[in-house]
Motif scaffolding. Structure first.
Motif, PDB file in Angstrom:
ATOM      1  N   ALA A 265       4.928   2.134  -8.921  1.00 35.60           N
ATOM      2  CA  ALA A 265       3.900   2.594  -7.977  1.00 35.60           C
ATOM      3  C   ALA A 265       2.512   2.433  -8.589  1.00 35.60           C
ATOM      4  CB  ALA A 265       4.149   4.052  -7.606  1.00 35.60           C
TER       5      ALA A 265
ATOM      6  N   TYR B 291      13.199   7.058 -12.340  1.00 34.11           N
ATOM      7  CA  TYR B 291      12.074   7.405 -11.459  1.00 34.11           C
ATOM      8  C   TYR B 291      10.743   7.526 -12.202  1.00 34.11           C
ATOM      9  CZ  TYR B 291      15.986   8.328  -8.377  1.00 34.11           C
ATOM     10  OH  TYR B 291      17.138   8.200  -7.660  1.00 34.11           O
TER      11      TYR B 291
ATOM     12  N   TYR C 222       2.579   8.608  -4.146  1.00 36.35           N
ATOM     13  CA  TYR C 222       3.779   9.041  -4.862  1.00 36.35           C
ATOM     14  C   TYR C 222       3.492  10.005  -6.006  1.00 36.35           C
ATOM     15  CZ  TYR C 222       6.118   5.480  -2.159  1.00 36.35           C
ATOM     16  OH  TYR C 222       6.618   4.750  -1.136  1.00 36.35           O
TER      17      TYR C 222
ATOM     18  N   PRO D 297      10.071  12.082  -8.490  1.00 32.97           N
ATOM     19  CA  PRO D 297       9.725  11.253  -7.332  1.00 32.97           C
ATOM     20  C   PRO D 297      10.921  10.452  -6.845  1.00 32.97           C
ATOM     21  CG  PRO D 297       8.933  10.254  -9.337  1.00 32.97           C
ATOM     22  CD  PRO D 297       9.553  11.553  -9.746  1.00 32.97           C
TER      23      PRO D 297
END
Ligand code: C2O
Length: 571
Positions: free
Chosen positions: A407, A106, A415, A400
């Protein structure tokens, strides 16, 4: 069955031959490509009188060693044959212009889901020494880890007398439970984690544990010869002392960088640290214990207190020789923990960044959050019916649901934010200021916030331990960069009295910030991408003791992060 783990030593016999072949085949070329296939799978393993399913790579525990040379390219295809999400992180590898392959879940990628594959592809640019790889999702790294050894280029000698042979020694912590579920339960409970069921050396707990008198790693040595031991602390929640009965040893490398030789009887390694030490078989022919035990600087923490033992066995020792015991420091011996660090210096004078452009002050510590649950008995098992948490500058990192790097790269909004503060909200007595009003005054804020740096920024970070609940040594690890450890001390950091070494400080990737103290590091942000910065004690990281920084692309050639790989996992 006698577990002397022949895999590593017998392979070592082949190394000179392999190297010769390698040198002959790549003569004229500067580097090679090494291919590996990592099958993530479950395996039944018997330890401590109990057979359990653990997750490993290629059915080995510890997992396969990666061996390469400086500047080599390493290509590892990871296939996930377990029901769990997984990723692999190459701890200490700088991933120059290859942030996509760094591995923290992540942060730089979504996890590799059950049945999926992902191919990591990176270069060991100007890096040599002892590193390791480990899973970087949930607590899977409790069993998913192995060494990554990078030799100097052919013909380049070590800056010390060539050792006769070498061994890798990986320190670990072992649970008899499913570690993924264990982490979930601990986090749900709001309380502290249970201690590990055992410490291990190369996966073996040794004779101090039940049913383990044959589960002992053993190094056979030739009298008079010098051995290079590559120490790796792959522990989860504990820092560790390491020692060898009757033998002093000399540290020559830390975190993959040469150091001035430093001779000692013992060393404290925090999870995430590696160290190369030379030990000479200069004692009476016999059998000596190698021991790993806990270093716990925090108060009121439950931990495993039985040491893991391996053997240093001289060739020619009689079969039933009595083993000479090793003496570890007490678990709370802060001085013993600090001593080695005090003597650690880079081999040569180094180029420490001088005109600092970003100077950040980051507090690190534990929080107790208020209980918001209808069910405090189950969900709020922290002190005073609160929930345990941890933070940097009082912000608990919230993991996240997407890859932050993706992102950021694709400019997807919503995010994360880029407002991680460079200083705490207020300065106070961080060390002695533990509030009585737990959990009302010990609440952390939540956030997924990053710090953004221009390419090439010269950074100084001061980490300050807080005594909100208890002061404690925290191993802070930075991805994508190594840093100079220019100073540290106990108490509150004070600019007027802090002393810095700008000549020959050690260049590391993980620093144990002293209990109730501070540490100062410097580095240049010269690697574009999103980089995780966290406590390498897994429970602290799970509680939010982390943040991330973004290094923007530079303007020149080879200063931009390339496109993401096509097989990048999806969340
Ligand atoms: Cu060894 Cu982010 O980890």
């Amino acid at each position: 069955m006698k577990m002397t783990n022949p895999a590593i030593p017998s392979f070592l016999h082949l190394i000179p031959l392999l190297f010769l072949l390698h040198v002959m085949t790549v003569a004229g070329r500067s580097s090679a490509t090494r291919f590996y296939h990592f099958k993530v799978q479950t395996m039944r393993l018997t330890r401590l009188c109990q057979t359990n399913e653990i997750v490993t790579i290629n059915g080995k525990f510890p997992g396969p060693a990666i061996r390469a040379q400086e500047d080599d390219r390493v290509i590892v295809t990871v296939t996930n044959r377990t029901p769990y999400n997984t990723t692999i992180h190459w701890h200490g590898v700088k991933q120059k212009l290859s942030c996509w392959y760094d591995g923290p879940s992540y942060i730089t990628q979504c996890p590799i889901q059950s049945g999926q594959s992902f191919t990591y592809n990176f270069t060991l640019t100007q890096q040599k020494g002892t590193f390791f790889w480990h899973a970087h999702v949930s607590w899977l790294r409790a069993t998913v880890y192995g060494s990554l050894v990078v030799y100097p280029k052919a013909g380049v000698p070590y800056p010390f007398k060539k050792p006769f042979m070498e061994n890798t020694i990986i320190l670990g912590e072992y649970w008899l439970k499913d570690v993924v579920q264990l982490q979930q339960h601990v986090l749900e409970s709001g309380g502290p984690p249970p201690p590990a069921d055992a410490f291990t050396i190369n996966g073996q707990p040794g004779p101090n544990y039940n049913c383990s008198s044959n589960d002992v790693y053993e190094i056979k040595i030739v009298p008079g010869k010098t051995y290079l031991l590559r120490l790796i602390n792959a522990g989860i929640n504990m820092e560790s002392f390491f020692t060898i009965a009757n033998h002093r040893f000399t540290i020559v490398e830390a975190d993959g960088e040469y150091t001035k030789p430093l001779t000692t009887e013992r060393v404290m390694l925090v999870p995430g640290q590696t160290m190369n030490v030379l030990v000479t078989a200069d004692q009476a022919i016999g059998k000596y214990s190698i021991a790993m035990g806990p270093y716990e600087s925090g108060k009121n923490i439950k931990f495993q207190n039985t040491s893991a033992i391996a053997y240093l066995q001289y060739l020619g020792a009689l079969p039933n020789t009595l083993t000479l015991p090793a003496k570890l420091p007490d678990f709370n011996d802060n001085l013993a923990a600090k001593n080695v660090m005090d003597g650690l210096r880079s081999l040569n004078t180094v180029d420490v960044p001088k005109d600092i452009e970003a100077n950040l002050f980051i507090t690190i510590g534990i929080n107790v959050n208020k209980c918001n649950s209808e069910n405090p008995k189950d969900k709020c098992q922290g002190p005073k019916n609160g929930r345990l948490a941890a933070s940097m500058n009082n912000i608990s990192f919230v993991e996240p649901k997407v890859s932050i790097l993706e992102a950021y790269y694709k400019k997807l909004d919503g995010y994360f934010t880029t407002d991680f503060p460079g200083v705490p909200e207020k300065f106070s007595d961080f060390v002695n200021g533990a509030p009585n009003n737990i959990p009302n005054d010990t609440q952390a804020a939540n956030g997924t916030r990053a710090i953004v740096f221009e390419y090439g920024t010269k950074i100084q970070l001061i980490f300050q331990n807080t005594g909100t609940l208890t002061t404690e040594n925290h191993p802070i690890h930075i991805h994508g960069h190594s840093f100079y450890v220019i100073g540290y001390g106990t108490g509150n950091y004070d600019q007027r009295t802090a002393q810095f070494n700008l000549e020959d400080p050690p260049y590391m990737n993980t620093i144990g910030v002293p209990v109730g103290g501070w540490a100062a590091i410097r580095f240049v942000a010269d690697n574009p991408g999103v980089w995780f910065l966290h406590c390498h004690i897994d429970i602290h990281q799970s509680w939010g003791l982390s943040t991330m920084f973004i290094v923007k692309n530079g303007k020149k050639e080879l200063e931009s992060l390339p496109q993401p790989p096509a097989d990048l996992p999806k969340c």
